[in-house]
Design a protein around this motif. Sequence first.
Motif, PDB file in Angstrom:
ATOM      1  N   GLN A 120       0.778  -1.040   0.197  1.00 55.58           N
ATOM      2  CA  GLN A 120      -0.105   0.102  -0.250  1.00 55.58           C
ATOM      3  C   GLN A 120       0.930   1.413  -0.176  1.00 55.58           C
ATOM      4  OE1 GLN A 120      -3.468   0.429  -0.383  1.00 55.58           O
ATOM      5  NE2 GLN A 120      -2.622   2.519  -0.269  1.00 55.58           N
ATOM      6  N   ARG A 121       2.022   1.243   0.868  1.00 54.80           N
ATOM      7  CA  ARG A 121       2.688   2.384   0.725  1.00 54.80           C
ATOM      8  C   ARG A 121       3.532   2.822  -0.443  1.00 54.80           C
ATOM      9  NH1 ARG A 121       5.882   0.796   4.713  1.00 54.80           N
ATOM     10  NH2 ARG A 121       4.578   1.205   6.106  1.00 54.80           N
ATOM     11  N   THR A 122       3.985   1.267  -1.185  1.00 53.23           N
ATOM     12  CA  THR A 122       3.952   1.607  -2.861  1.00 53.23           C
ATOM     13  C   THR A 122       3.483   2.637  -3.872  1.00 53.23           C
ATOM     14  OG1 THR A 122       5.973  -0.499  -1.662  1.00 53.23           O
ATOM     15  CG2 THR A 122       5.688   0.753  -4.173  1.00 53.23           C
ATOM     16  N   ARG A 123       2.650   1.227  -2.971  1.00 58.70           N
ATOM     17  CA  ARG A 123       1.199   2.136  -4.308  1.00 58.70           C
ATOM     18  C   ARG A 123       0.228   3.667  -4.430  1.00 58.70           C
ATOM     19  NH1 ARG A 123      -0.755  -2.825  -3.017  1.00 58.70           N
ATOM     20  NH2 ARG A 123      -2.318  -2.273  -1.091  1.00 58.70           N
ATOM     21  N   SER A 124       0.816   3.947  -3.079  1.00 57.88           N
ATOM     22  CA  SER A 124       0.897   5.437  -2.384  1.00 57.88           C
ATOM     23  C   SER A 124       1.723   6.308  -3.216  1.00 57.88           C
ATOM     24  CB  SER A 124       0.286   5.405  -1.165  1.00 57.88           C
ATOM     25  OG  SER A 124       1.689   5.536  -0.304  1.00 57.88           O
ATOM     26  N   LEU A 125       3.402   5.762  -3.011  1.00 62.31           N
ATOM     27  CA  LEU A 125       4.002   6.371  -3.402  1.00 62.31           C
ATOM     28  C   LEU A 125       3.516   6.600  -5.012  1.00 62.31           C
ATOM     29  CD1 LEU A 125       6.989   8.099  -4.429  1.00 62.31           C
ATOM     30  CD2 LEU A 125       7.845   5.904  -4.381  1.00 62.31           C
ATOM     31  N   VAL A 126       3.517   5.264  -5.916  1.00 62.83           N
ATOM     32  CA  VAL A 126       3.209   5.388  -7.760  1.00 62.83           C
ATOM     33  C   VAL A 126       2.558   6.182  -7.629  1.00 62.83           C
ATOM     34  CG1 VAL A 126       2.806   4.159  -9.762  1.00 62.83           C
ATOM     35  CG2 VAL A 126       4.827   3.056  -7.995  1.00 62.83           C
ATOM     36  N   GLU A 127       0.699   6.624  -7.217  1.00 57.47           N
ATOM     37  CA  GLU A 127      -0.350   7.031  -7.134  1.00 57.47           C
ATOM     38  C   GLU A 127       0.231   8.618  -6.831  1.00 57.47           C
ATOM     39  OE1 GLU A 127      -3.351   4.667  -5.006  1.00 57.47           O
ATOM     40  OE2 GLU A 127      -3.423   3.249  -6.273  1.00 57.47           O
ATOM     41  N   GLY A 128       0.880   9.070  -5.967  1.00 63.03           N
ATOM     42  CA  GLY A 128       0.540  10.047  -5.821  1.00 63.03           C
ATOM     43  C   GLY A 128       1.716  10.842  -6.922  1.00 63.03           C
ATOM     44  N   LEU A 129       3.238   9.718  -7.222  1.00 67.84           N
ATOM     45  CA  LEU A 129       3.232  10.436  -8.132  1.00 67.84           C
ATOM     46  C   LEU A 129       2.998  11.207  -9.531  1.00 67.84           C
ATOM     47  CD1 LEU A 129       6.597   8.708  -8.285  1.00 67.84           C
ATOM     48  CD2 LEU A 129       6.686  10.728  -7.610  1.00 67.84           C
ATOM     49  N   LYS A 130       1.979   9.876 -10.197  1.00 67.97           N
ATOM     50  CA  LYS A 130       0.414  10.215 -11.010  1.00 67.97           C
ATOM     51  C   LYS A 130       0.287  11.305 -11.069  1.00 67.97           C
ATOM     52  CE  LYS A 130      -1.701   8.366 -14.801  1.00 67.97           C
ATOM     53  NZ  LYS A 130      -1.613   9.212 -15.625  1.00 67.97           N
ATOM     54  N   ALA A 131      -0.629  11.725 -10.076  1.00 64.52           N
ATOM     55  CA  ALA A 131      -1.165  12.777  -9.432  1.00 64.52           C
ATOM     56  C   ALA A 131      -0.575  14.235  -9.822  1.00 64.52           C
ATOM     57  CB  ALA A 131      -1.781  13.015  -8.255  1.00 64.52           C
ATOM     58  N   ALA A 132       0.955  13.566  -9.074  1.00 65.87           N
ATOM     59  CA  ALA A 132       1.474  14.959  -9.380  1.00 65.87           C
ATOM     60  C   ALA A 132       1.556  15.064 -11.043  1.00 65.87           C
ATOM     61  CB  ALA A 132       2.947  15.578  -9.013  1.00 65.87           C
ATOM     62  N   ALA A 133       2.268  14.437 -11.926  1.00 68.06           N
ATOM     63  CA  ALA A 133       2.233  15.098 -13.466  1.00 68.06           C
ATOM     64  C   ALA A 133       1.197  14.609 -13.711  1.00 68.06           C
ATOM     65  CB  ALA A 133       3.201  13.065 -13.330  1.00 68.06           C
ATOM     66  N   ASP A 134       0.091  14.494 -13.602  1.00 67.78           N
ATOM     67  CA  ASP A 134      -1.423  14.657 -14.358  1.00 67.78           C
ATOM     68  C   ASP A 134      -1.504  16.136 -14.128  1.00 67.78           C
ATOM     69  OD1 ASP A 134      -1.185  12.634 -15.379  1.00 67.78           O
ATOM     70  OD2 ASP A 134      -2.994  11.889 -13.180  1.00 67.78           O
ATOM     71  N   ALA A 135      -1.030  16.485 -12.743  1.00 71.04           N
ATOM     72  CA  ALA A 135      -1.511  17.971 -12.285  1.00 71.04           C
ATOM     73  C   ALA A 135      -0.939  18.581 -13.135  1.00 71.04           C
ATOM     74  CB  ALA A 135      -1.593  18.237 -10.679  1.00 71.04           C
ATOM     75  N   GLU A 136       0.219  18.705 -13.721  1.00 68.45           N
ATOM     76  CA  GLU A 136       1.409  19.547 -14.362  1.00 68.45           C
ATOM     77  C   GLU A 136       1.094  19.288 -15.304  1.00 68.45           C
ATOM     78  OE1 GLU A 136       2.132  21.935 -12.949  1.00 68.45           O
ATOM     79  OE2 GLU A 136       1.409  21.880 -10.524  1.00 68.45           O
ATOM     80  N   GLY A 137       0.848  18.023 -16.800  1.00 64.63           N
ATOM     81  CA  GLY A 137       0.498  18.099 -17.473  1.00 64.63           C
ATOM     82  C   GLY A 137       1.541  17.167 -17.659  1.00 64.63           C
ATOM     83  N   VAL A 138       1.873  15.750 -17.087  1.00 63.82           N
ATOM     84  CA  VAL A 138       3.363  15.750 -17.689  1.00 63.82           C
ATOM     85  C   VAL A 138       2.730  14.198 -17.573  1.00 63.82           C
ATOM     86  CG1 VAL A 138       5.887  14.647 -17.106  1.00 63.82           C
ATOM     87  CG2 VAL A 138       5.393  16.761 -16.612  1.00 63.82           C
ATOM     88  N   PRO A 139       3.298  13.424 -18.614  1.00 59.98           N
ATOM     89  CA  PRO A 139       2.824  12.323 -19.057  1.00 59.98           C
ATOM     90  C   PRO A 139       3.867  11.162 -18.199  1.00 59.98           C
ATOM     91  CG  PRO A 139       3.774  12.974 -21.030  1.00 59.98           C
ATOM     92  CD  PRO A 139       3.911  13.632 -20.364  1.00 59.98           C
ATOM     93  N   PHE A 140       2.837  10.428 -17.738  1.00 61.14           N
ATOM     94  CA  PHE A 140       3.337   9.446 -15.986  1.00 61.14           C
ATOM     95  C   PHE A 140       2.826   8.081 -16.246  1.00 61.14           C
ATOM     96  CE2 PHE A 140       4.471   7.945 -12.115  1.00 61.14           C
ATOM     97  CZ  PHE A 140       5.078   8.289 -12.093  1.00 61.14           C
ATOM     98  N   CYS A 141       3.278   6.899 -15.965  1.00 64.59           N
ATOM     99  CA  CYS A 141       2.787   5.960 -15.749  1.00 64.59           C
ATOM    100  C   CYS A 141       3.467   5.036 -15.211  1.00 64.59           C
ATOM    101  CB  CYS A 141       2.210   4.936 -17.294  1.00 64.59           C
ATOM    102  SG  CYS A 141       3.726   4.398 -17.658  1.00 64.59           S
ATOM    103  N   GLY A 142       3.255   4.375 -14.290  1.00 67.23           N
ATOM    104  CA  GLY A 142       3.162   3.642 -13.078  1.00 67.23           C
ATOM    105  C   GLY A 142       2.695   2.407 -12.374  1.00 67.23           C
ATOM    106  N   ASP A 143       3.342   1.474 -12.064  1.00 66.83           N
ATOM    107  CA  ASP A 143       3.041   0.025 -11.416  1.00 66.83           C
ATOM    108  C   ASP A 143       4.276  -0.098  -9.943  1.00 66.83           C
ATOM    109  OD1 ASP A 143       1.391  -1.931 -11.302  1.00 66.83           O
ATOM    110  OD2 ASP A 143       1.591  -3.249 -13.160  1.00 66.83           O
ATOM    111  N   SER A 144       3.296  -0.894  -9.859  1.00 67.86           N
ATOM    112  CA  SER A 144       4.590  -1.342  -8.931  1.00 67.86           C
ATOM    113  C   SER A 144       3.715  -3.207  -8.192  1.00 67.86           C
ATOM    114  CB  SER A 144       3.929  -0.544  -7.233  1.00 67.86           C
ATOM    115  OG  SER A 144       2.920  -1.119  -6.601  1.00 67.86           O
ATOM    116  N   GLU A 145       4.449  -3.653  -7.481  1.00 67.86           N
ATOM    117  CA  GLU A 145       4.569  -5.045  -6.754  1.00 67.86           C
ATOM    118  C   GLU A 145       5.307  -5.354  -5.080  1.00 67.86           C
ATOM    119  OE1 GLU A 145       2.445  -8.077  -5.676  1.00 67.86           O
ATOM    120  OE2 GLU A 145       2.157  -7.581  -8.006  1.00 67.86           O
ATOM    121  N   GLY A 146       4.582  -5.134  -4.134  1.00 67.64           N
ATOM    122  CA  GLY A 146       5.097  -5.418  -2.849  1.00 67.64           C
ATOM    123  C   GLY A 146       5.908  -3.686  -2.700  1.00 67.64           C
ATOM    124  N   GLY A 147       7.220  -3.676  -2.121  1.00 66.62           N
ATOM    125  CA  GLY A 147       8.080  -2.737  -2.126  1.00 66.62           C
ATOM    126  C   GLY A 147       9.675  -1.689  -3.628  1.00 66.62           C
TER     127      GLY A 147
END
Length: 110
Positions: free
Chosen positions: A9-36
């Motif tokens: 969950q902590r790792t997903r929150s990082l990836v989701e947070g980075l995605k939201a930050a990029a989206d807010a600034e119009g920067v293409p971003f995608c990510g994924d995670s598994e465990g840590g």
Amino acid sequence: PGFYEALGQRTRSLVEGLKAAADAEGVPFCGDSEGGMFGFFLLPELPQNYPTVMTTDGAKFNALFHGLLDRGIYIAPALYEAGFVSAAHTGQDIADTVSAAREIFKQFNA
């Protein structure tokens, strides 16, 4: 009990947070995670092959890497390497990382 679920969950929150930050600034971003373990690309969707991976903007990735490093946050130095979150990383560490990344993403369009 619950260690791996919390780590994931902590790792997903990082990836989701980075995605939201990029989206807010119009920067293409995608990510994924598994465990840590996590990975991301400065692309609109996860690449399915190496040639697509190599279309990511290396200069922007380098700006992100060095911008985070200047703020005391170390991520893997190559655009196709995995990153890792550990039990030592706190929610505040995640929030600080996302906030720093958003500052850098803002500069991409300046």
